[in-house]
Design an enzyme around this catalytic site. Structure first.
Site, mmCIF file in Angstrom:
data_model
loop_
_atom_site.group_PDB
_atom_site.id
_atom_site.type_symbol
_atom_site.label_atom_id
_atom_site.label_comp_id
_atom_site.label_asym_id
_atom_site.label_seq_id
_atom_site.Cartn_x
_atom_site.Cartn_y
_atom_site.Cartn_z
ATOM 1 N N ASP A 27 6.875 -14.770 -7.360
ATOM 2 C CA ASP A 27 7.761 -14.628 -6.216
ATOM 3 C C ASP A 27 8.790 -15.756 -6.289
ATOM 4 O O ASP A 27 8.465 -16.916 -6.026
ATOM 5 C CB ASP A 27 6.913 -14.749 -4.931
ATOM 6 N N ASP A 35 12.859 -13.179 -3.395
ATOM 7 C CA ASP A 35 12.872 -13.377 -1.952
ATOM 8 C C ASP A 35 14.319 -13.356 -1.441
ATOM 9 O O ASP A 35 15.208 -13.956 -2.060
ATOM 10 C CB ASP A 35 12.223 -14.752 -1.670
ATOM 11 N N GLU A 49 13.633 -8.303 -2.645
ATOM 12 C CA GLU A 49 13.437 -8.123 -1.210
ATOM 13 C C GLU A 49 14.815 -7.857 -0.611
ATOM 14 O O GLU A 49 15.461 -8.746 -0.067
ATOM 15 C CB GLU A 49 12.810 -9.364 -0.553
ATOM 16 N N HIS A 52 3.433 -8.875 3.391
ATOM 17 C CA HIS A 52 2.952 -10.063 4.096
ATOM 18 C C HIS A 52 3.779 -10.412 5.329
ATOM 19 O O HIS A 52 3.485 -11.384 6.005
ATOM 20 C CB HIS A 52 2.961 -11.244 3.118
ATOM 21 N N ASP A 53 4.851 -9.662 5.589
ATOM 22 C CA ASP A 53 5.712 -9.984 6.723
ATOM 23 C C ASP A 53 5.575 -9.019 7.897
ATOM 24 O O ASP A 53 6.193 -9.253 8.943
ATOM 25 C CB ASP A 53 7.191 -9.995 6.288
HETATM 26 C C1 GLC Z 1 11.106 -13.569 2.981
HETATM 27 C C2 GLC Z 1 9.605 -13.665 2.847
HETATM 28 C C3 GLC Z 1 9.045 -14.279 4.091
HETATM 29 C C4 GLC Z 1 9.619 -15.675 4.222
HETATM 30 C C5 GLC Z 1 11.137 -15.644 4.192
HETATM 31 C C6 GLC Z 1 11.685 -17.004 3.963
HETATM 32 O O1 GLC Z 1 11.492 -12.720 3.992
HETATM 33 O O2 GLC Z 1 9.067 -12.401 2.576
HETATM 34 O O3 GLC Z 1 7.642 -14.322 4.066
HETATM 35 O O4 GLC Z 1 9.189 -16.258 5.417
HETATM 36 O O5 GLC Z 1 11.637 -14.843 3.151
HETATM 37 O O6 GLC Z 1 11.401 -17.403 2.652
#
Ligand code: GLC
Ligand code: CA
Length: 516
Positions: free
Chosen positions: A95, A188, A250, A313-314
């Site tokens: 990641d 990310d 993402e 995970h979000d």
């Molecule tokens: C992305 C991740 C999340 C994180 C954010 C800041 O959205 O999936 O878990 O808090 O980025 O890195």
């Protein structure tokens, strides 16, 4: 290509398996459970951040992009995980967090030009940008009086992607990991790393905007989502191509036209896979989701390949958010995920239809929860391997970093022993995908999507019928049920019509192929 035909599995390393009894999952724990992934038929393993981090945002605040977090293990452990996974045909993705670092990254002291610093405006922050985690996206440095940008937590200063040295650093970081055998990266905030050069104010949200945008109150058109991000992605694609690497983004955007652009020209020169948040964040009803799938199919460039997820995970676990605790609906969701055209990504525990865990207020550790009130801890609790004390996650008597959920129904051991379980359904659907070209490359053709019933064909011979409602339904067709969410019906002949009980689904091999 493995990432088109295969299934990817997302692991939140702190919560998968704890090998040394400190209550925190680690890399050795993952190595010890690779059998589970092989047994499921997984091809790719995406690890949420494994880098050293002060854990202000649980690894998404990186303090060294070339290391491993000591709580998770060592660089040697990661090398071993990659090697062991490779023996099983599993490709490991890391990641990458390029939007921001931790404020404890040495760059924040030594290379201030790597970050976005500005003078304040009228005694306040330089502009109106808001942080995703709540409050202004700027924090003032007392020593210099200047403000630095953070689209997330103040402990996550945004990097300045207009600085070529930042770009060069990340090229080097990608190479560092590709050279170690990493198969690719989940990126990310892939849509957001480049900021408006002039730092113009974001416009206010309107009633037409997606719910998440309305909740925030502004459209992130200048603080993120700049067109120049595509230059960065194109560069990473050409670098990754030298290693046959895979980039999964993402791409947190709220319309499918914008999403489609992240695959690049003809779908081949930017991301290999771009997560579809329009699908993921939609309500679970057929009349909402089926048009999203149809539109995605229509808009993706010719060589682009869809990717589907039902959780990560979000967000709240799908068994709670979409299936509302209903076991039949949860099975329908899993059947949908594994039979759409594209790469499915399972979030650890999805294969068990694991529910969201309620987190008592004194156990909340998510920075977003502390600032905005809505937290993500409930979707990040320990993997239930069994119903023993410690759930097979950690030693008996050890308090895990996040509380255990209810493992009475969702646990690997009991579901493996039950052929009717979500786990066995997932495993059997994955095995079928592998052996059935219709389910891999076969076209998606919607036949019916109204009320609570969704019927589509894959390729020429396979039909998927999902009845997400409370009434029995009858679907015309003839063939054989290959897999039903009610497993007692596997192998049943369908003469003229398929009867489907409420909240159930079936995958049927048609008697007559449809070549039209
Ligand atoms: C992305 C991740 C999340 C994180 C954010 C800041 O959205 O999936 O878990 O808090 O980025 O890195
Ligand atoms: Ca541990």
């Amino acid at each position: 290509m493995w990432w088109r035909d295969g299934v990817i599995y997302q692991v939140y390393p702190r919560s998968f398996a704890d090998s040394n009894g400190d209550g925190v999952g680690d890399l050795r724990g993952i190595i010890d459970h690779l059998d589970h992934l092989s047994w499921l038929g997984i091809d790719g393993l995406w690890l949420n951040p494994t880098f050293p981090s002060p854990n202000a945002d649980w690894g998404f605040d990186v303090s060294d992009y070339r290391g491993v977090h000591p709580e998770l293990g060592t660089l040697e452990d990661l090398d071993e995980l990659v090697a062991r996974a490779r023996e099983r045909g599993i490709h490991v993705l890391l990641d990458l967090v390029p939007n921001h670092t931790s404020d404890e990254h040495p760059w924040f002291r030594e290379r201030r030009d790597f970050y976005v610093w500005r003078e304040g405006r009228d005694g306040g922050p330089p502009n109106n940008w808001l942080s995703i985690f709540g409050g202004p996206a700027w924090t003032r440095d007392d020593e210099t009086g200047l403000w630095y940008l953070h689209n997330f937590d103040p402990k996550q200063p945004d990097l300045d992607w207009w600085n070529d040295d930042v770009r060069a650093e990340f090229d080097d970081i990608l190479r560092f990991w590709f050279d170690r055998g990493i198969a690719g990266f989940r990126i990310d905030v892939a849509h957001g790393i480049v900021k408006d050069r002039e730092l113009r104010d974001n416009p206010e949200a309107t009633a037409e905007d997606a719910e998440v945008v309305q909740r925030l109150g502004q459209r992130l058109v200048f603080s993120m989502n700049r067109p120049e991000v595509h230059d960065v992605l194109r560069n990473w694609r050409s670098l990754s191509d030298q290693y046959d690497g895979v980039l999964v983004g993402e791409t947190y955007v709220h319309d499918l036209e914008t999403l489609a652009r992240f695959y690049g020209e003809d779908g081949v020169d930017e991301l290999h896979l771009a997560f579809n948040f329009v699908f993921l964040l939609a309500q679970f009803d057929v009349e909402t989701l089926a048009p999203v799938v149809a539109r995605t199919e229509e808009l993706l460039p010719e060589h682009a390949w869809p990717v589907w997820t039902v959780g990560n995970h979000d967000i709240t676990r799908f068994a709670t958010r979409w299936a509302r605790g209903d076991a039949g609906l949860a099975r329908c969701v899993l059947m949908l995920l594994l039979t759409l055209r594209g790469t499915p990504v399972l979030y650890y525990g999805d294969e068990l239809a694991m529910a969201e865990t309620e987190i008592p207020p004194d156990r909340v550790v998510d920075p977003e929860a502390r600032r905005t009130g809505t937290g993500r801890d409930g979707a990040r609790t320990p993997m239930p391997w069994s119903d023993a004390v410690g759930l097979g996650f950690t030693e008996a008597g050890v308090e895990p970093w996040l509380p255990f959920g209810d493992a009475s129904v969702a646990n690997v051991a009991s579901q493996r022993a039950d052929p009717g379980s979500p786990l066995c359904l997932v495993r059997d659907l994955i095995a079928l995908r592998r052996s059935e070209p219709d389910l891999l490359g076969g076209e998606y053709t919607e036949l019916h999507a109204a009320g609570d019933v969704w019927v589509y064909r894959r390729g020429s011979r396979h039909l998927v019928a999902l009845n997400c409602g409370d009434e029995e339904t009858v679907i015309e067709g003839a063939g054989t049920i290959v897999i039903c969410t009610d497993r007692r019906r596997d192998g049943e002949r369908v003469e003229r019509a398929l009867r489907l009980a409420p909240r159930s689904g079936a995958l049927v091999r048609l008697a007559t192929p449809n070549d039209g």
